[in-house]
Design an enzyme around this catalytic site. Structure first.
Site, short mmCIF file in Angstrom:
data_model
loop_
_atom_site.label_atom_id
_atom_site.label_comp_id
_atom_site.label_asym_id
_atom_site.label_seq_id
_atom_site.Cartn_x
_atom_site.Cartn_y
_atom_site.Cartn_z
N ASP A 211 51.85 -32.31 -29.61
CA ASP A 211 51.65 -32.43 -28.17
C ASP A 211 50.90 -33.74 -27.86
OD1 ASP A 211 51.83 -30.95 -25.60
OD2 ASP A 211 49.65 -31.16 -25.64
N GLU A 272 55.51 -35.90 -29.41
CA GLU A 272 55.81 -36.00 -27.99
C GLU A 272 55.10 -37.25 -27.49
OE1 GLU A 272 54.96 -33.84 -23.71
OE2 GLU A 272 53.41 -34.15 -25.19
C1 NOJ Z 1 52.87 -31.55 -23.02
C2 NOJ Z 1 53.30 -30.13 -22.99
O1 NOJ Z 1 54.67 -30.07 -23.27
C3 NOJ Z 1 52.96 -29.63 -21.62
O2 NOJ Z 1 53.55 -28.39 -21.35
C4 NOJ Z 1 51.47 -29.60 -21.49
O3 NOJ Z 1 51.12 -29.21 -20.17
C5 NOJ Z 1 50.85 -30.97 -21.76
N1 NOJ Z 1 51.43 -31.60 -22.91
C6 NOJ Z 1 49.37 -30.87 -21.99
O4 NOJ Z 1 49.10 -30.24 -23.22
#
Ligand code: NOJ
Length: 540
Positions: A211, A272
């Site tokens: 993440d 990500e």
């Molecule tokens: C990316 C995640 O996919 C999302 O759902 C989340 O709100 C943010 N990062 C913060 O962790």
């Protein structure tokens, strides 16, 4: 004898994102859980995916649907606890499915013991040094330390009381105040996460989805940003230079790679990273860093041949430079579902079908999001039922992400369509989905689900035969086509996608699969086909 070295499994794997809270509820509390996933593993194996990515299942106060973790080494009892995780993993492996889990290193929950300790500790203490606490600016320190804004709206700083009860220091949170950012320049944080990775690797997970991978390291001076917006699903990151994509973040992932490589079985991680362009993204997948990063450029491209082709070329070129595989994503739990992005209704469905054949024909790895195999559109969740913190934090100006997160419809004619035994699900399932349940679509040969199953089955055959690089088959005529070949000999495949408004002639060959009805030997608008070109040596 020379040993045959096979490519790691993830290089061309199809991953399936299981959004845990909305996949399958085994105990009737209205929330999806791990035994629920376990009971549906056969469905996933039959669909033809190779690996799962399961969204966070850790104990969490759920400020951000679980992306606010209070304990990284446990599974919340709501989802079945650690024993349920072990059972799920064992069953998945038995069915040949790999399992990757979400890891959330940028921030903890405010309920994490580290943050609880930091609040009661003094400025300058070891406890506060795990997060980004700073004195405020201005008289009395009343102004935040800089002008950064939270991705979810509002300032990125919150002030806490000092020991004497008067206003004290501020701490940084790029997301909600309940998600304090960790200080990744503090070695203790890196050590803790190495230990967390090992905890899950020792249990047998095949990898991690990381993440906010691009956010771990901030500019050490925390200077004001020239703009105050932040990258996220809707932003390109050009305005915020100090909070994201800092050079030292790559050191973190070099260390993680060493940890992954110290385990047998090609363990992997996908980052990500919302960054500006394909070159920046490729830096995350250099040979000694992450194996993969999500390619959001593809997801963001409009339904237009020139844009798609540009993104495909740029993505392939950038990853080729570093010897990595490209990933392709159309939807996830943070963005509007692609059926809706592509125009909704019949056009959205047609284009989503064509986009699937495009995505699955491209070299590299694909990430599917639960429900896209059913052609689910974005849902407008009623204001009172909304859960995403974005809705409140933007003062009800941004609707948030609930509309792509509603429960998966499995069977039956009414909400919650077999997802749960209670109709009181954590997000409501909409009316009118009786025709797009798994059961209903399994019974129809022309359903989205049937297309996904057929496409994944065929793709396995040519990926198994080596796949091969992409060769554009340029032809004169409309430029609204994407037309390319891969492979050779018996596994040569040509993919033609018509993104224009008029039907075009199909190349000569056997049609292996088409995303919609063909018009004789012509490919209608918003339609794609996989063709096996005719072998000139064939006699019959
Ligand atoms: C990316 C995640 O996919 C999302 O759902 C989340 O709100 C943010 N990062 C913060 O962790």
């Amino acid at each position: 004898m020379t040993e045959r070295v096979s490519a790691p499994w993830w290089r061309d794997a199809v991953f399936y994102e299981v959004y845990l809270r909305s996949f399958a509820d085994s105990d009737g509390d209205g929330v999806g859980d791990l035994p629920g996933i376990r009971s549906r593993l056969r469905y996933l194996a039959d669909l033809g995916v190779d690996a799962l990515w399961i969204t966070p299942f850790y104990p969490s106060p759920l400020t951000d649907a679980g992306y606010d973790v209070a304990d990284y080494r446990d599974v919340d009892p709501t989802y079945g606890g650690l024993a349920a995780f072990d059972a799920l993993l064992a069953d998945a492996h038995r069915l040949g499915l790999r399992v990757t889990v979400d890891i959330v290193p940028n921030h903890t929950s405010y309920r994490h013991p580290w943050f609880v300790d930091a609040l009661s500790a003094a400025p300058g203490s070891r406890e506060r040094a795990r997060y980004l606490f700073r004195d405020g600016h201005g008289p009395g320190g009343d102004e935040p330390p800089n002008n950064w804004a939270s991705v979810f709206g509002g300032p990125a700083w919150t002030r806490v009381p000092a020991a004497d009860g008067r206003p004290g220091q501020w701490y940084l949170h790029l997301f909600t105040p309940e998600q304090p950012d960790l200080n990744w320049r503090n070695p203790e944080v890196g050590d803790e996460f190495e230990s967390i990775l090992r905890f899950w690797l020792d249990r047998g997970v095949d990898g991690f989805r990381i993440d906010v991978a691009h956010g771990l390291i901030k500019d050490a001076m925390l200077p004001d940003n020239p703009g105050v917006r932040h990258p996220g699903p809707d932003h390109d990151g050009t305005e915020t230079v100090h909070a994201w994509d800092q050079p030292e973040v790559h050191e973190v992932f070099r260390r993680w790679r060493q940890v992954l490589d110290s385990y047998p079985g090609d363990r992997m991680a996908v980052g990500e990273a919302w960054v500006m362009n394909a070159e920046r993204l490729a830096a995350y997948v250099r040979p000694d860093e992450l194996q993969q990063a999500f390619n959001f450029l593809f997801l963001g491209a409009p339904w237009a041949a020139a844009d798609m082709r540009q993104v495909i070329d740029a993505s392939l070129a950038a990853t080729a430079l570093v010897g990595a595989t490209t990933t392709w994503v159309l939807s996830n739990h943070d963005v509007v579902r692609h059926v809706t992005r592509y125009g909704d209704g019949a056009a959205g469905q047609r284009r989503a079908r064509a986009a699937l054949l495009l995505m699955l024909a491209l070299p590299g790895s694909a990430y599917l999001y639960q429900g896209e195999e059913l052609g689910l559109p974005q849902v407008e969740v009623a204001p009172a039922a909304r859960q995403d913190p974005v809705w409140e934090r933007t003062g009800h100006t941004e609707i948030g992400r609930d509309g792509c997160r509603v429960p998966v419809p499995w069977s039956g004619d009414a909400p919650p369509y077999g997802f749960s035994t209670t109709a009181q699900t954590w997000l409501p399932a909409p009316a009118g989905w009786a025709d797009c349940t798994v059961a209903a679509e399994s019974a129809r040969g022309d359903s989205m689900l049937a297309l996904y199953r057929a496409a994944l089955r065929l793709r396995r055959e040519w990926v198994g035969a080596g796949g091969g690089a992409l060769r554009w088959m340029d032809r004169t005529g409309p430029s609204d086509l994407l037309d390319f070949e891969r492979g050779g000999g018996a596994t040569r495949v040509r993919c033609v996608v018509n993104l224009g408004a008029v039907a075009v002639s199909l190349p000569v060959g056997d049609v292996l699969l088409a995303s919609g009805p063909l018009a004789g030997d012509r490919l209608p608008p918003d339609t794609a086909a996989w063709i096996r070109p005719v072998d000139p040596n064939r006699t019959a």
